[in-house]
Design a protein around this motif. Structure first.
Motif, PDB file in Angstrom:
ATOM      1  N   LYS A  99      76.042 -52.174   1.480  1.00 40.66           N
ATOM      2  CA  LYS A  99      74.611 -51.927   1.587  1.00 40.66           C
ATOM      3  C   LYS A  99      73.903 -53.166   2.111  1.00 40.66           C
ATOM      4  O   LYS A  99      74.237 -54.298   1.743  1.00 40.66           O
ATOM      5  N   ALA A 100      72.901 -52.956   2.964  1.00 45.50           N
ATOM      6  CA  ALA A 100      72.107 -54.055   3.520  1.00 45.50           C
ATOM      7  C   ALA A 100      70.659 -53.606   3.639  1.00 45.50           C
ATOM      8  O   ALA A 100      70.347 -52.417   3.524  1.00 45.50           O
ATOM      9  N   VAL A 101      69.769 -54.568   3.860  1.00 45.92           N
ATOM     10  CA  VAL A 101      68.375 -54.250   4.155  1.00 45.92           C
ATOM     11  C   VAL A 101      68.136 -54.492   5.639  1.00 45.92           C
ATOM     12  O   VAL A 101      68.739 -55.383   6.246  1.00 45.92           O
ATOM     13  N   GLU A 155      68.342 -49.955   3.461  1.00 46.75           N
ATOM     14  CA  GLU A 155      66.963 -49.801   3.035  1.00 46.75           C
ATOM     15  C   GLU A 155      66.124 -50.653   3.971  1.00 46.75           C
ATOM     16  O   GLU A 155      66.490 -51.799   4.264  1.00 46.75           O
ATOM     17  N   ALA A 179      62.749 -60.838   2.142  1.00 45.53           N
ATOM     18  CA  ALA A 179      63.832 -59.881   2.342  1.00 45.53           C
ATOM     19  C   ALA A 179      65.024 -60.193   1.454  1.00 45.53           C
ATOM     20  O   ALA A 179      65.681 -59.282   0.925  1.00 45.53           O
ATOM     21  N   THR A 180      65.296 -61.477   1.254  1.00 45.05           N
ATOM     22  CA  THR A 180      66.412 -61.877   0.396  1.00 45.05           C
ATOM     23  C   THR A 180      66.168 -61.439  -1.042  1.00 45.05           C
ATOM     24  O   THR A 180      67.072 -60.915  -1.709  1.00 45.05           O
ATOM     25  N   ALA A 215      66.485 -57.697  -1.236  1.00 44.66           N
ATOM     26  CA  ALA A 215      67.897 -57.328  -1.127  1.00 44.66           C
ATOM     27  C   ALA A 215      68.608 -57.502  -2.462  1.00 44.66           C
ATOM     28  O   ALA A 215      69.401 -56.642  -2.882  1.00 44.66           O
ATOM     29  N   GLU A 216      68.313 -58.589  -3.133  1.00 46.87           N
ATOM     30  CA  GLU A 216      68.943 -58.833  -4.431  1.00 46.87           C
ATOM     31  C   GLU A 216      68.511 -57.792  -5.456  1.00 46.87           C
ATOM     32  O   GLU A 216      69.303 -57.376  -6.306  1.00 46.87           O
ATOM     33  N   ALA A 233      71.737 -55.215  -2.313  1.00 47.26           N
ATOM     34  CA  ALA A 233      72.189 -55.254  -0.918  1.00 47.26           C
ATOM     35  C   ALA A 233      72.860 -56.596  -0.651  1.00 47.26           C
ATOM     36  O   ALA A 233      72.445 -57.625  -1.188  1.00 47.26           O
ATOM     37  N   ILE A 271      71.459 -58.776   5.427  1.00 47.66           N
ATOM     38  CA  ILE A 271      70.166 -58.508   6.061  1.00 47.66           C
ATOM     39  C   ILE A 271      70.417 -58.221   7.535  1.00 47.66           C
ATOM     40  O   ILE A 271      71.017 -59.035   8.243  1.00 47.66           O
ATOM     41  N   THR A 324      68.087 -68.221   3.832  1.00 40.91           N
ATOM     42  CA  THR A 324      68.792 -67.223   3.028  1.00 40.91           C
ATOM     43  C   THR A 324      70.272 -67.551   2.950  1.00 40.91           C
ATOM     44  O   THR A 324      70.846 -68.132   3.882  1.00 40.91           O
ATOM     45  N   LEU A 340      72.288 -64.953   2.191  1.00 40.31           N
ATOM     46  CA  LEU A 340      72.922 -63.671   2.513  1.00 40.31           C
ATOM     47  C   LEU A 340      73.367 -63.651   3.974  1.00 40.31           C
ATOM     48  O   LEU A 340      72.755 -64.308   4.830  1.00 40.31           O
TER      49      LEU A 340
END
Length: 406
Positions: free
Chosen positions: A179-181, A205, A273-274, A277-278, A282, A285, A309, A311
């Motif tokens: 899963k990612a954003v 998402e 976004a990070t 995501a958490e 997710a 990104i 980030t 991620l």
């Protein structure tokens, strides 16, 4: 030809070894979801394939849905008949007659799974091929590069005859690779990046930053429409996180380093976004960055922006040129929506000469000079509006604690 069944072939994930069962299970779920409204369709799964028995349901409508399902490499409309030689020969001629354009060359390809069938593969090739040649005097055999490959599969439950192979979306079933954003700006690139990421099996998402009242409701509606379109390919609703960026963007615009505004904006966006995501578990990104396309997408800029980030930053379009991106946008039907002239926050406060080679230390000093920047970022995360969007259903704003993360 009115097919009796559809044969579905899986995509590249079939090489995944021990994970194959999980991929095939997800694939079956997506096919079931796609044809759920066709109540007479019967689904049967075998190793590496799915068969849909149509039972009178419309092939063209179902085929249109199958083309957009990630994980399907191709499919074929097929005729199912009894395993009798004369029936096979008669059906082979009917399949050739149903082609939209009569070919100049063909070949017969037989797969004899049922070893009880009295004719072996080579013998059946000649028996069927000769019968077809007799029915079409101008037709010739070309075993290397035929215009049409007439396929015959002798299975224990019957014989399948078909010639058409329809290419589909390919890739991996949606959601099988994590899963990612998605950073969704509303432009041409980011929806294409989302599509490409989904094709590789990522569940997404979307996150969109708005600066109301500087950006309009039309800009918001545009992004909602893009997420709806992406959800057509996912087969399930996609959540859209609408982040208010007005306060942060205004503060950034008041810094002394005007050329760094875009860099600073994108660094703050990545921080938000990070955190989002958490919250939704997710692990990456996705962005629509294409190397060198704009000032913020030089390697130097991406380096400074990406330092905010831990991620993984996934950039499916990194080495694509604009024409290639536009071609895909037209193909997935996001282009016309993306070019609607409604401003998003990325087009506000754009300096005349944005930096293409920003300095990380100076960018960090600018951020340190902004009072309460971290608090503003936390507030933006806490007040994010979440919508769950699907192609058919109206958008639903989520107001639960789980979705708003207070």
């Amino acid at each position: 030809m009115n097919p009796d069944m559809i044969l579905i072939r899986f995509g590249e994930y079939t090489i995944k070894g021990k994970n194959r069962g999980m991929f095939e299970k997800r694939m079956l779920q997506q096919v079931k979801r796609a044809v759920a409204s066709y109540t007479s369709v019967h689904i049967r799964q075998t190793f590496g394939r799915i068969y849909l028995e149509l039972n009178g349901e419309p092939y063209a409508e179902i085929a249109a849905r199958l083309k957009d399902i990630f994980g399907i490499a191709s499919f074929s409309p097929i005729r199912k008949i009894t395993s009798e030689l004369e029936e096979i020969r008669r059906t082979a001629v009917e399949v050739m007659q149903s082609l939209p354009k009569q070919p100049a060359t063909f070949k017969v390809a037989v797969k004899r799974v049922d070893k009880q069938f009295p004719h072996d593969t080579q013998e059946l090739n000649h028996l069927v091929g000769g019968h077809v040649l007799h029915a079409f005097p101008g037709l010739k055999v070309n075993v290397r590069e035929p215009e049409v490959e007439l396929r015959i599969e002798i299975q224990p439950e019957g014989t399948y005859v078909f010639s058409e192979v329809v290419p589909a979306a390919g890739g991996y079933p949606y959601g099988t690779n994590g899963k990612a954003v998605l950073l969704l700006s509303g432009g041409i690139d980011s929806p294409v990046a989302g599509y490409m990421a989904m094709r590789q099996g990522l569940e997404l998402e979307a996150i969109h930053f708005h600066s109301y009242p500087f950006t309009s409701e039309k800009a918001k509606e545009k992004v909602i429409d893009l997420v709806r379109r992406l959800s057509h390919y996912s087969g399930v609703p996609i959540k859209l996180h609408l982040v208010s960026f007005t306060e942060i963007q205004t503060a950034l615009a008041q810094t002394e380093h005007n050329s760094l505004i875009i860099t600073l904006m994108r660094r703050s966006m990545l921080r938000i976004a990070t955190q989002l995501a958490e919250k939704v578990n997710a692990l990456g990104i996705v962005s629509g960055d294409s190397l060198g396309q704009v000032a913020s997408q030089t390697l130097s800029s991406m380096n400074v922006i990406g330092r905010t980030t831990d991620l993984p930053l996934l950039r499916p379009l990194l080495t694509m040129d604009k024409n290639e991106i536009i071609r895909i946008a037209r193909q997935i039907d996001t282009f016309e929506t993306s070019i609607l002239p409604y401003e998003d926050c990325c087009t506000l406060f754009v300096p005349k000469s944005p930096s293409t080679n920003p300095n990380l230390a100076i960018a960090m000093q600018c951020e340190d000079s902004i009072v309460n920047l971290n608090e503003m970022i936390a507030e933006a995360v806490a007040t994010t509006e979440v919508m769950k969007l699907s192609p058919e259903k109206p958008s639903v704003a989520q107001t639960t604690e789980e979705d708003h993360w207070f």
